[in-house]
Design a protein around this motif. Sequence first.
Motif, PDB file in Angstrom:
ATOM      1  N   PHE A 166      -3.886   5.934  -3.953  1.00 48.84           N
ATOM      2  CA  PHE A 166      -3.274   6.889  -3.322  1.00 48.84           C
ATOM      3  C   PHE A 166      -4.413   7.820  -2.464  1.00 48.84           C
ATOM      4  CE2 PHE A 166      -2.119  11.599  -3.655  1.00 48.84           C
ATOM      5  CZ  PHE A 166      -1.042  11.537  -2.662  1.00 48.84           C
ATOM      6  N   LEU A 167      -5.404   8.109  -3.361  1.00 52.26           N
ATOM      7  CA  LEU A 167      -6.446   8.879  -2.828  1.00 52.26           C
ATOM      8  C   LEU A 167      -7.283   8.238  -1.649  1.00 52.26           C
ATOM      9  CD1 LEU A 167      -8.471  10.224  -6.111  1.00 52.26           C
ATOM     10  CD2 LEU A 167      -6.546  11.284  -4.602  1.00 52.26           C
ATOM     11  N   VAL A 168      -7.283   6.863  -1.775  1.00 51.95           N
ATOM     12  CA  VAL A 168      -7.813   6.160  -0.694  1.00 51.95           C
ATOM     13  C   VAL A 168      -6.758   6.157   0.576  1.00 51.95           C
ATOM     14  CG1 VAL A 168      -8.352   3.934   0.307  1.00 51.95           C
ATOM     15  CG2 VAL A 168      -9.168   4.445  -2.025  1.00 51.95           C
ATOM     16  N   VAL A 169      -5.531   6.201   0.378  1.00 54.85           N
ATOM     17  CA  VAL A 169      -4.763   6.316   1.462  1.00 54.85           C
ATOM     18  C   VAL A 169      -4.739   7.773   2.288  1.00 54.85           C
ATOM     19  CG1 VAL A 169      -2.140   6.349   2.258  1.00 54.85           C
ATOM     20  CG2 VAL A 169      -3.054   4.543   0.617  1.00 54.85           C
ATOM     21  N   MET A 170      -4.878   8.631   1.245  1.00 58.54           N
ATOM     22  CA  MET A 170      -4.902  10.222   1.985  1.00 58.54           C
ATOM     23  C   MET A 170      -6.190  10.194   2.628  1.00 58.54           C
ATOM     24  SD  MET A 170      -2.346  11.903   1.226  1.00 58.54           S
ATOM     25  CE  MET A 170      -1.339  10.339   1.739  1.00 58.54           C
ATOM     26  N   TYR A 201       0.682  -1.168  -0.178  1.00 62.99           N
ATOM     27  CA  TYR A 201       0.139  -0.152   0.091  1.00 62.99           C
ATOM     28  C   TYR A 201       0.812   1.223   0.042  1.00 62.99           C
ATOM     29  CZ  TYR A 201      -3.606  -3.322   1.330  1.00 62.99           C
ATOM     30  OH  TYR A 201      -4.319  -4.439   1.328  1.00 62.99           O
ATOM     31  N   LEU A 202       2.153   1.346   0.219  1.00 64.68           N
ATOM     32  CA  LEU A 202       2.744   2.464   0.616  1.00 64.68           C
ATOM     33  C   LEU A 202       4.197   2.594  -0.697  1.00 64.68           C
ATOM     34  CD1 LEU A 202       3.090   2.559   4.465  1.00 64.68           C
ATOM     35  CD2 LEU A 202       1.374   3.710   2.990  1.00 64.68           C
ATOM     36  N   LEU A 203       4.721   1.516  -0.644  1.00 65.20           N
ATOM     37  CA  LEU A 203       6.051   1.656  -1.579  1.00 65.20           C
ATOM     38  C   LEU A 203       5.710   1.150  -3.031  1.00 65.20           C
ATOM     39  CD1 LEU A 203       8.588  -0.027   0.939  1.00 65.20           C
ATOM     40  CD2 LEU A 203       8.091   2.387   0.661  1.00 65.20           C
ATOM     41  N   GLY A 204       6.521   1.862  -3.925  1.00 61.91           N
ATOM     42  CA  GLY A 204       6.432   1.497  -5.249  1.00 61.91           C
ATOM     43  C   GLY A 204       5.285   2.221  -6.010  1.00 61.91           C
TER      44      GLY A 204
END
Length: 318
Positions: free
Chosen positions: A257-261, A247-250
């Motif tokens: 990305f929007l979901v993580v934000m 979920y974070l690298l690469g």
Amino acid sequence: MTILAKLPSSSDRPRPHRRRLRSLAFVPTLITLGNLLCGFAAIHFGLRAMYDLGAGVSPEQFITLHKPALERMLPSFLSVGASLVILGMVLDCFDGLIARVTRSTTNFGGQLDSLADVVTFGVAPATLMVAFMTKELAGDSIVPSPISDHALGRLTWVSAAVYVAFTAVRLARYNVEHAKADFDHRIFRGLPSPGAAAIMVALILFQDQPMGAVLRRAIVYATPFVAMGIAFLMVSRIPYRRFHRAYLLGRQPFGQFLVVMLVVAVFLAFKAETFLVIVLWYGISGPLFYLVRVVRERTRPGHGVAATSRHGEERKLA
């Protein structure tokens, strides 16, 4: 006859950069010991909560950290212990990273790391769970114990004991498999012990939030079964993706990305609730993706023919 002393070449001289790395070789060990001490401190605060409860001190009279701001964040000894387990997870991430950067990975460091993980991610969460259940069941005169008169008291203790034992088995198996040449570093086989501990402490942090009596009662009765379930997930062969790789690298899709934000924004507003949802999702993601993959393979065209030919080959070999 003249003997010329061989002057040390530039390649023979120790480089300053390498000397600095060697001087930092003890740092991963210190961080691993910090992880271990976080687990020990978490156990202490779990026992402290049960001590006050046995002494007849109500939760409203608890004084945890003697700082008003910290008191609002960590209003009980249980939440202090849960936060220390999370701090141990952070240290556990950094000790391996620093060991690789300083080129000081050793078998000693790996064994010490596993011993620390047994305490911080095994014994400490189980102790906090028993303390949490002791507090919640005190009104019903139920004490978690292997000799309790109530089935829920015995179930609570047994689930905590199974969780500790399976954590040790999980870490021992990881050490053996990690030493093999064909070890796959991209995934975990079974739920990793930090992920299991995160689920346990997330339930404990969530109980400090205001909620209805029905929901609180449901969490209390579900906790032993959750502990038992994640214990079996730890020793299973179900593949789990490494969280940071997934979920974070690469290179990640823009939608992810929007979901993580969005998750970060919600976490800032509802920390305990969001943390619980994240770790529960990670816990069920392994079995869920595994079942989806099995269903896809069975519904794929030619699956029956391949299975028949494989059975035929096995019959010939037999």
